[in-house]
Design a protein around this motif. Structure first.
Motif, PDB file in Angstrom:
ATOM      1  N   ILE A  77       0.842  -1.206   0.000  1.00  0.00           N
ATOM      2  CA  ILE A  77       0.000   0.000   0.000  1.00  0.00           C
ATOM      3  C   ILE A  77       0.874   1.252   0.000  1.00  0.00           C
ATOM      4  CG2 ILE A  77      -1.700   1.333   1.310  1.00  0.00           C
ATOM      5  CD1 ILE A  77      -2.991  -1.102   0.134  1.00  0.00           C
ATOM      6  N   SER A  78       1.911   1.268   0.829  1.00  0.00           N
ATOM      7  CA  SER A  78       2.790   2.439   0.909  1.00  0.00           C
ATOM      8  C   SER A  78       3.447   2.729  -0.428  1.00  0.00           C
ATOM      9  CB  SER A  78       3.876   2.218   1.977  1.00  0.00           C
ATOM     10  OG  SER A  78       3.325   2.048   3.250  1.00  0.00           O
ATOM     11  N   LEU A  79       4.000   1.685  -1.049  1.00  0.00           N
ATOM     12  CA  LEU A  79       4.730   1.842  -2.310  1.00  0.00           C
ATOM     13  C   LEU A  79       3.854   2.406  -3.412  1.00  0.00           C
ATOM     14  CD1 LEU A  79       6.797  -1.472  -2.639  1.00  0.00           C
ATOM     15  CD2 LEU A  79       7.726   0.845  -2.762  1.00  0.00           C
ATOM     16  N   TYR A  80       2.703   1.762  -3.615  1.00  0.00           N
ATOM     17  CA  TYR A  80       1.942   2.092  -4.813  1.00  0.00           C
ATOM     18  C   TYR A  80       0.983   3.253  -4.591  1.00  0.00           C
ATOM     19  CZ  TYR A  80       4.305  -2.134  -6.081  1.00  0.00           C
ATOM     20  OH  TYR A  80       5.294  -3.057  -6.291  1.00  0.00           O
ATOM     21  N   LEU A  81       0.617   3.524  -3.344  1.00  0.00           N
ATOM     22  CA  LEU A  81      -0.052   4.792  -3.056  1.00  0.00           C
ATOM     23  C   LEU A  81       0.918   5.937  -3.313  1.00  0.00           C
ATOM     24  CD1 LEU A  81      -2.296   6.614  -1.931  1.00  0.00           C
ATOM     25  CD2 LEU A  81      -1.463   6.071   0.376  1.00  0.00           C
ATOM     26  N   ALA A  86       2.685  10.365  -6.685  1.00  0.00           N
ATOM     27  CA  ALA A  86       3.835  11.014  -7.324  1.00  0.00           C
ATOM     28  C   ALA A  86       3.567  11.356  -8.788  1.00  0.00           C
ATOM     29  CB  ALA A  86       5.076  10.123  -7.206  1.00  0.00           C
ATOM     30  N   GLU A  87       2.486  10.844  -9.354  1.00  0.00           N
ATOM     31  CA  GLU A  87       2.151  11.223 -10.732  1.00  0.00           C
ATOM     32  C   GLU A  87       1.732  12.687 -10.829  1.00  0.00           C
ATOM     33  OE1 GLU A  87       0.760   6.845 -12.413  1.00  0.00           O
ATOM     34  OE2 GLU A  87      -0.787   8.289 -11.833  1.00  0.00           O
ATOM     35  N   ALA A 274       5.701  -6.840 -10.168  1.00  0.00           N
ATOM     36  CA  ALA A 274       6.416  -5.563 -10.116  1.00  0.00           C
ATOM     37  C   ALA A 274       7.512  -5.597  -9.062  1.00  0.00           C
ATOM     38  CB  ALA A 274       5.432  -4.424  -9.831  1.00  0.00           C
ATOM     39  N   GLN A 275       7.209  -6.207  -7.921  1.00  0.00           N
ATOM     40  CA  GLN A 275       8.200  -6.273  -6.846  1.00  0.00           C
ATOM     41  C   GLN A 275       9.356  -7.196  -7.224  1.00  0.00           C
ATOM     42  OE1 GLN A 275       5.776  -7.196  -3.410  1.00  0.00           O
ATOM     43  NE2 GLN A 275       4.846  -5.161  -3.393  1.00  0.00           N
ATOM     44  N   ALA A 276       9.050  -8.311  -7.889  1.00  0.00           N
ATOM     45  CA  ALA A 276      10.114  -9.229  -8.315  1.00  0.00           C
ATOM     46  C   ALA A 276      11.027  -8.576  -9.343  1.00  0.00           C
ATOM     47  CB  ALA A 276       9.497 -10.503  -8.889  1.00  0.00           C
ATOM     48  N   LYS A 277      10.470  -7.718 -10.198  1.00  0.00           N
ATOM     49  CA  LYS A 277      11.253  -7.055 -11.244  1.00  0.00           C
ATOM     50  C   LYS A 277      11.846  -5.736 -10.771  1.00  0.00           C
ATOM     51  CE  LYS A 277       8.579  -9.106 -15.021  1.00  0.00           C
ATOM     52  NZ  LYS A 277       7.691  -8.855 -16.183  1.00  0.00           N
ATOM     53  N   MET A 278      11.599  -5.382  -9.495  1.00  0.00           N
ATOM     54  CA  MET A 278      12.065  -4.097  -8.936  1.00  0.00           C
ATOM     55  C   MET A 278      11.643  -2.952  -9.842  1.00  0.00           C
ATOM     56  SD  MET A 278      15.833  -5.372  -7.672  1.00  0.00           S
ATOM     57  CE  MET A 278      16.195  -3.971  -6.623  1.00  0.00           C
ATOM     58  N   SER A 279      10.365  -2.971 -10.198  1.00  0.00           N
ATOM     59  CA  SER A 279       9.825  -2.021 -11.167  1.00  0.00           C
ATOM     60  C   SER A 279       8.666  -1.251 -10.563  1.00  0.00           C
ATOM     61  CB  SER A 279       9.341  -2.778 -12.414  1.00  0.00           C
ATOM     62  OG  SER A 279       8.641  -1.914 -13.283  1.00  0.00           O
ATOM     63  N   PHE A 280       8.398  -0.093 -11.136  1.00  0.00           N
ATOM     64  CA  PHE A 280       7.184   0.621 -10.778  1.00  0.00           C
ATOM     65  C   PHE A 280       5.975  -0.146 -11.310  1.00  0.00           C
ATOM     66  CE2 PHE A 280      10.132   4.304 -10.614  1.00  0.00           C
ATOM     67  CZ  PHE A 280       9.901   4.642  -9.292  1.00  0.00           C
ATOM     68  N   LEU A 281       4.875  -0.066 -10.589  1.00  0.00           N
ATOM     69  CA  LEU A 281       3.676  -0.816 -10.946  1.00  0.00           C
ATOM     70  C   LEU A 281       3.104  -0.351 -12.282  1.00  0.00           C
ATOM     71  CD1 LEU A 281       1.672  -3.004 -10.059  1.00  0.00           C
ATOM     72  CD2 LEU A 281       0.427  -1.240  -8.787  1.00  0.00           C
ATOM     73  N   ALA A 282       3.189   0.945 -12.566  1.00  0.00           N
ATOM     74  CA  ALA A 282       2.628   1.483 -13.807  1.00  0.00           C
ATOM     75  C   ALA A 282       3.299   0.885 -15.043  1.00  0.00           C
ATOM     76  CB  ALA A 282       2.752   3.001 -13.829  1.00  0.00           C
ATOM     77  N   ASP A 285       1.438  -3.094 -15.116  1.00  0.00           N
ATOM     78  CA  ASP A 285       0.016  -3.322 -15.380  1.00  0.00           C
ATOM     79  C   ASP A 285      -0.787  -2.070 -15.047  1.00  0.00           C
ATOM     80  OD1 ASP A 285      -2.189  -5.322 -15.996  1.00  0.00           O
ATOM     81  OD2 ASP A 285      -2.795  -4.617 -14.009  1.00  0.00           O
ATOM     82  N   LEU A 286      -1.332  -1.428 -16.065  1.00  0.00           N
ATOM     83  CA  LEU A 286      -2.053  -0.175 -15.859  1.00  0.00           C
ATOM     84  C   LEU A 286      -3.394  -0.388 -15.156  1.00  0.00           C
ATOM     85  CD1 LEU A 286      -1.302   1.751 -19.180  1.00  0.00           C
ATOM     86  CD2 LEU A 286      -0.452   2.267 -16.886  1.00  0.00           C
ATOM     87  N   ALA A 287      -4.014  -1.548 -15.364  1.00  0.00           N
ATOM     88  CA  ALA A 287      -5.293  -1.807 -14.696  1.00  0.00           C
ATOM     89  C   ALA A 287      -5.107  -1.884 -13.188  1.00  0.00           C
ATOM     90  CB  ALA A 287      -5.903  -3.109 -15.229  1.00  0.00           C
TER      91      ALA A 287
END
Length: 308
Positions: A77-81, A86-87, A274-282, A285-287
């Motif tokens: 929740i913290s990460l993706y909120l 940040a957008e 996203a966490q396994a790839k150390m990537s931003f969620l956007a 997967d945009l959905a």
């Protein structure tokens, strides 16, 4: 001395917090605010007990994401909120958990311990800005290390204020500061709640415990009454929801203690990917990212309601 260390007379302090002299004197005495006997008050101390009459540069909304029960999705929740906010806003994510999961998702190299900056157990507090890492546009991270686990026993009264003191100079630089709290009660969590303006509680719908919610609510009440009058309940977010499960009974149980967000975080494979790839969620997967954008909109709306 920085601006927040300015010493104010009782009359100046009353004006600073927006009260008349009599109201301020009564409140300072009842709360035993440091300086109530001498009549001299530090601005930095007053900011812990009062909303200042003017913003005084404190533009950010500080949100502690907390549930002392493990496995509730606090880091997710913290990460993706934070990513969603940040957008459109300048955001700082504080990894305030000795497990350092958020830190490890973004930083491969070792980082200095946040403990080196706090001034704990007789150490000299240092400017924490050099510890901050930029991980995306409008998105900074204050990383954690395992050494934070040593923040266990208060040796001085001010040890409850270490994080608050550390980030005061940063509050004019960010619109939102998100604190990813540890899954426990104690000095680390109390530092976060004393520092925060709001508390947001993730609750995993598959492993719900009302006892944990009750314990956290009691901690919230204690902090709000004794140490941080600003602290408000933003609400509980139902997390890892799977459509076949009924939410009504769960939500009603939670509502005894916390308001419940309308936005529910769905259980989606894109999150661990996203966490396994150390990537931003956007980027994955945009959905799924839309789910957190909806949460960010609701967070902002709730804050606007509480402010007005």
């Amino acid at each position: 001395m920085g601006k927040t260390d300015t010493i104010l007379t009782e009359e100046e302090a009353a004006k600073f917090v927006g009260l008349n002299a009599g109201e301020f004197s009564a409140k300072a005495s009842s709360l035993k605010i440091p300086g109530w006997k001498s009549g001299e008050f530090k601005q930095s101390v007053l900011l812990k007990y009062f909303e200042p009459a003017e913003s005084d540069g404190l533009d950010s909304h500080v949100i502690a994401v907390s549930n002392q029960k493990g496995g509730e999705g606090k880091t997710t929740i913290s990460l993706y909120l934070a990513e969603a906010l940040a957008e459109n806003h300048k955001v700082l994510l504080i990894d305030w958990d000795p497990q350092a999961n958020a830190t490890q998702l973004f930083l491969k190299e070792d980082v200095p311990s946040v403990m080196d900056y706090l001034g704990y157990r007789g150490k000299k507090a240092k400017n924490i800005e050099p510890a901050i890492k930029t991980i995306g546009e409008n998105f900074d991270l204050l990383p954690s290390t395992l050494e934070l686990a040593n923040l266990t026993t208060p040796y001085e009264r001010d040890d409850f204020e270490l994080l608050n003191e550390a980030i005061l100079p940063l509050r004019s630089r960010y619109e939102y500061i998100i604190i990813d709290c540890p899954p426990s009660l104690g000095l680390i969590l109390e530092n976060a709640l004393i520092c925060a303006d709001y508390i947001l509680v993730p609750i995993q719908t598959r492993a719900f415990s009302l006892q944990g919610i009750r314990d956290l609510y009691e901690t919230f009440q204690k902090i709000q009454k004794k140490a941080n009058q600003r602290l408000k309940l933003l609400g509980a977010v139902l997390n890892q929801y799977e459509g076949q499960k009924a939410l009504a009974g769960l939500a009603e149980g939670v509502k005894k203690y916390f308001p419940v967000f309308d936005t529910v975080i769905q259980r989606r494979e894109a999150i661990p990917q996203a966490q396994a790839k150390m990537s931003f969620l956007a980027k994955i997967d945009l959905a799924t990212m839309k789910n957190f954008r909806d949460l960010a909109v609701e967070v902002k709306n709730k804050i606007d309601v509480q402010k007005n």
